[in-house]
Scaffold this motif. Structure first.
Motif, PDB file in Angstrom:
ATOM      1  N   UNK A 109       0.830  -1.206   0.000  1.00 16.48           N
ATOM      2  CA  UNK A 109       0.000   0.000   0.000  1.00 16.48           C
ATOM      3  C   UNK A 109       0.864   1.255   0.000  1.00 16.48           C
ATOM      4  N   UNK A 110       1.945   1.226   0.766  1.00 15.93           N
ATOM      5  CA  UNK A 110       2.873   2.352   0.809  1.00 15.93           C
ATOM      6  C   UNK A 110       3.532   2.561  -0.553  1.00 15.93           C
ATOM      7  N   UNK A 116       3.101   5.831  -3.020  1.00 18.32           N
ATOM      8  CA  UNK A 116       4.251   6.588  -3.519  1.00 18.32           C
ATOM      9  C   UNK A 116       4.199   6.709  -5.030  1.00 18.32           C
ATOM     10  N   UNK A 117       3.795   5.644  -5.701  1.00 15.52           N
ATOM     11  CA  UNK A 117       3.690   5.698  -7.156  1.00 15.52           C
ATOM     12  C   UNK A 117       2.580   6.653  -7.597  1.00 15.52           C
ATOM     13  N   UNK A 118       1.448   6.600  -6.917  1.00 16.72           N
ATOM     14  CA  UNK A 118       0.301   7.421  -7.324  1.00 16.72           C
ATOM     15  C   UNK A 118       0.446   8.886  -6.953  1.00 16.72           C
ATOM     16  N   UNK A 119       1.040   9.167  -5.815  1.00 17.86           N
ATOM     17  CA  UNK A 119       1.056  10.534  -5.303  1.00 17.86           C
ATOM     18  C   UNK A 119       2.410  11.215  -5.382  1.00 17.86           C
ATOM     19  N   UNK A 120       3.377  10.653  -6.051  1.00 23.04           N
ATOM     20  CA  UNK A 120       4.587  11.381  -6.361  1.00 23.04           C
ATOM     21  C   UNK A 120       5.821  11.110  -5.542  1.00 23.04           C
ATOM     22  N   UNK A 121       5.813  10.147  -4.670  1.00 25.07           N
ATOM     23  CA  UNK A 121       7.040   9.778  -3.967  1.00 25.07           C
ATOM     24  C   UNK A 121       7.611  10.866  -3.084  1.00 25.07           C
ATOM     25  N   UNK A 122       8.931  11.072  -3.191  1.00 26.06           N
ATOM     26  CA  UNK A 122       9.662  11.963  -2.284  1.00 26.06           C
ATOM     27  C   UNK A 122       9.866  13.353  -2.859  1.00 26.06           C
ATOM     28  N   UNK A 123       9.011  13.830  -3.728  1.00 27.42           N
ATOM     29  CA  UNK A 123       9.221  15.134  -4.343  1.00 27.42           C
ATOM     30  C   UNK A 123       8.913  16.285  -3.395  1.00 27.42           C
ATOM     31  N   UNK A 162       3.718  17.181  -1.110  1.00 33.36           N
ATOM     32  CA  UNK A 162       2.630  16.382  -1.632  1.00 33.36           C
ATOM     33  C   UNK A 162       2.791  15.986  -3.076  1.00 33.36           C
ATOM     34  N   UNK A 163       3.987  15.928  -3.579  1.00 30.70           N
ATOM     35  CA  UNK A 163       4.217  15.508  -4.943  1.00 30.70           C
ATOM     36  C   UNK A 163       4.090  16.604  -5.972  1.00 30.70           C
ATOM     37  N   UNK A 164       4.062  17.851  -5.553  1.00 31.70           N
ATOM     38  CA  UNK A 164       3.962  18.941  -6.516  1.00 31.70           C
ATOM     39  C   UNK A 164       5.240  19.029  -7.322  1.00 31.70           C
ATOM     40  N   UNK A 165       5.092  19.223  -8.595  1.00 28.96           N
ATOM     41  CA  UNK A 165       6.254  19.298  -9.468  1.00 28.96           C
ATOM     42  C   UNK A 165       6.542  20.743  -9.826  1.00 28.96           C
ATOM     43  N   UNK A 166       7.807  21.051  -9.972  1.00 29.76           N
ATOM     44  CA  UNK A 166       8.200  22.372 -10.439  1.00 29.76           C
ATOM     45  C   UNK A 166       8.128  22.363 -11.956  1.00 29.76           C
ATOM     46  N   UNK A 167       7.105  22.998 -12.504  1.00 31.49           N
ATOM     47  CA  UNK A 167       6.917  22.963 -13.946  1.00 31.49           C
ATOM     48  C   UNK A 167       7.497  24.191 -14.637  1.00 31.49           C
ATOM     49  N   UNK A 168       8.282  24.969 -13.954  1.00 32.84           N
ATOM     50  CA  UNK A 168       8.953  26.096 -14.578  1.00 32.84           C
ATOM     51  C   UNK A 168       8.223  27.414 -14.424  1.00 32.84           C
ATOM     52  N   UNK A 169       7.004  27.416 -13.906  1.00 31.85           N
ATOM     53  CA  UNK A 169       6.273  28.680 -13.759  1.00 31.85           C
ATOM     54  C   UNK A 169       6.998  29.620 -12.806  1.00 31.85           C
ATOM     55  N   UNK A 170       7.554  29.067 -11.754  1.00 29.08           N
ATOM     56  CA  UNK A 170       8.262  29.895 -10.784  1.00 29.08           C
ATOM     57  C   UNK A 170       9.464  30.577 -11.438  1.00 29.08           C
ATOM     58  N   UNK A 171      10.211  29.840 -12.224  1.00 29.93           N
ATOM     59  CA  UNK A 171      11.391  30.404 -12.884  1.00 29.93           C
ATOM     60  C   UNK A 171      10.988  31.451 -13.914  1.00 29.93           C
ATOM     61  N   UNK A 172       9.922  31.200 -14.663  1.00 31.09           N
ATOM     62  CA  UNK A 172       9.483  32.164 -15.679  1.00 31.09           C
ATOM     63  C   UNK A 172       9.009  33.462 -15.045  1.00 31.09           C
TER      64      UNK A 172
END
Length: 98
Positions: free
Chosen positions: A52-53, A57-64, A67-77
């Motif tokens: 289950x763990x 981790x696979x579904x919700x993004x692991x150790x990022x 909560x698994x939020x990804x840096x999609x470049x908006x912050x840098x732009x």
């Protein structure tokens, strides 16, 4: 050099085993403490908790982190905008009610 690589590999395996056992045990105990009482779900075993763990981790993004939020470049732009572009963006967001 080869000996150092073997020590590092052994250390990673040992710490990985400890982490899986610790987190698996925590999931197992928390599930069996809460889920049968709250949602009338069956109790699970240790290996089911580890599975289950791993699935979560696979579904919700692991150790990022966050909560698994990804840096999609908006912050840098946003930091690359000129002052005029930033003011225009703020004005358009204020018009839209954001």
């Amino acid at each position: 050099m080869k000996r150092r690589a073997h020590k590092l590999t052994l250390l990673i395996v040992v710490w990985g085993t400890i982490a899986i056992a610790g987190f698996g045990s925590a999931v197992w105990q928390l599930w069996n403490l809460l889920m049968p009482t709250l949602f009338h779900l069956p109790a699970i075993g240790f290996w089911q908790a580890v599975g289950l763990m791993a699935l979560s981790w696979l579904l919700f993004g692991g150790w990022r982190g966050a909560g698994g939020l990804r840096n999609d470049g908006r912050h840098a732009r946003r930091h690359m905008l000129t002052d005029e572009e930033r003011d225009h963006l703020r004005a358009s967001m204020a018009r839209d009610g954001r």
